[in-house]
Enzyme design. Structure first.
Site, mmCIF file in Angstrom:
data_model
loop_
_atom_site.group_PDB
_atom_site.id
_atom_site.type_symbol
_atom_site.label_atom_id
_atom_site.label_comp_id
_atom_site.label_asym_id
_atom_site.label_seq_id
_atom_site.Cartn_x
_atom_site.Cartn_y
_atom_site.Cartn_z
ATOM 1 N N TYR A 11 87.954 -49.602 14.334
ATOM 2 C CA TYR A 11 86.917 -50.608 14.092
ATOM 3 C C TYR A 11 86.795 -50.911 12.599
ATOM 4 O O TYR A 11 86.818 -52.079 12.176
ATOM 5 C CB TYR A 11 85.579 -50.117 14.646
ATOM 6 C CG TYR A 11 84.417 -51.033 14.338
ATOM 7 C CD1 TYR A 11 84.303 -52.268 14.971
ATOM 8 C CD2 TYR A 11 83.426 -50.659 13.429
ATOM 9 C CE1 TYR A 11 83.236 -53.113 14.694
ATOM 10 C CE2 TYR A 11 82.363 -51.496 13.149
ATOM 11 C CZ TYR A 11 82.270 -52.724 13.784
ATOM 12 O OH TYR A 11 81.227 -53.548 13.499
ATOM 13 N N LEU A 61 79.138 -73.559 15.076
ATOM 14 C CA LEU A 61 79.833 -72.941 16.203
ATOM 15 C C LEU A 61 79.726 -71.438 16.016
ATOM 16 O O LEU A 61 80.150 -70.902 14.980
ATOM 17 C CB LEU A 61 81.298 -73.362 16.266
ATOM 18 C CG LEU A 61 82.057 -72.929 17.540
ATOM 19 C CD1 LEU A 61 83.219 -73.866 17.822
ATOM 20 C CD2 LEU A 61 82.573 -71.496 17.477
#
Length: 296
Positions: free
Chosen positions: A150, A8
């Site tokens: 970030y 996935l």
């Protein structure tokens, strides 16, 4: 691990995610490719009996992410490899940012991956096997101006992953492996012009004159780097898949079971430099800081 493996992958509309899918399919494994908007991947990949696509927005709440995890498990009854790849970089100076900026950045890069990991771990524990791949960033080792949020989100993801790996090992699940990927700059179709430096709507008059030139310099630096990064994303993805599948060369890792995977010379250099910097800090200060225990 069961073969063919079921992967996935989040964020497959571009970047590493887009490249994972065809490479994994060529190796005979199955892929559940996800993206924030399903139409962004509708025509990206060749038709295959081993491919399923699914809409999965990492900005969703925990209940929705858990529901999507169950939907993914319904395709083949399991997920052998979870690749938490979806993410984005908010380019903003630290003092320019708001709490909402930080929460938005962390939702995609940290909270979403944590929720999805926790949703899929029970079926891995039941089968006593699985791989969890976290796509981090060298920015968490060498933070730069304009990428504080970030870098912080990726640092949080790394520490969470390190603790998760220890918990799984301590709970006697040694065959559920966590791999932390720390890429350098790679030349994908995600050009930086789509994510320019964010400027506050109401600049602080006391700081804006000092920061204005820095914002301009950062924007110029980003534009100069745009689509000129040294890293080849196709090569990087092949290395990650080799490591996950156990196909990497013997020279890569003697034990064949690593948790850390810096990708690219710049990432290797940044990790090495940060470790050296911390060693120097400890050596320089421990004559004072070692002796802080309570006297018995």
């Amino acid at each position: 691990m069961s073969s063919p493996r079921v992967w996935l992958i989040t964020g497959t509309s571009s970047g590493f995610g887009r490249r994972f899918v065809p490479s994994i399919l060529r190796r005979g494994d199955c892929v559940i490719a996800t993206a924030r908007k399903i139409n962004s991947i509708s025509n990206h990949f060749p038709a295959s009996d081993n491919l399923r696509t699914m809409e999965l927005d990492m900005n969703s709440n925990e209940a929705t992410i858990r529901q999507k995890a169950q939907e993914a498990l319904g395709f083949w009854g399991r997920v052998d490899v979870l690749v938490n790849n979806a993410g984005y970089s908010l380019k903003i100076l630290a003092e320019d940012s708001t709490l909402e900026d930080a929460q938005t950045q962390f939702q995609t890069n940290f909270y979403g991956p944590v929720a999805l990991t926790n949703a899929l771990l029970p079926q891995m524990r039941n089968r006593k096997e699985g791989k969890i791949v976290m796509i981090g960033s060298r920015s968490s080792w060498n933070p730069v101006e304009g990428l504080s949020l970030y870098g912080a989100s990726k640092a949080a993801l790394r520490v969470y992953s390190e603790a998760l790996a220890r918990e799984l090992a301590s709970a006697h699940f040694p065959d559920i492996q966590v791999i932390i990927v720390e890429p350098s700059g790679f030349r994908t179709e995600q050009n930086v012009l789509g994510y320019p430096m964010k400027v506050p709507t109401a600049p602080n008059p006391h700081t804006d004159s000092a920061y204005a030139s820095m914002r301009a310099q950062m924007q110029a630096r980003l534009e100069a780097l745009d689509l000129k990064q040294k890293g080849d994303p196709d090569k990087a993805v092949e290395v990650i898949i080799d490591v996950v599948r156990g196909d990497a060369s013997a020279e890569f890792n003697e034990n064949g079971n690593t948790i850390y995977l810096p990708l690219g010379r710049d990432a290797n250099d940044d990790v090495e430099a940060k470790c050296q910097k911390m060693l120097e800090a400890v050596r320089d200060q421990r004559k004072v800081t070692d002796y802080l225990d309570i006297d018995e």
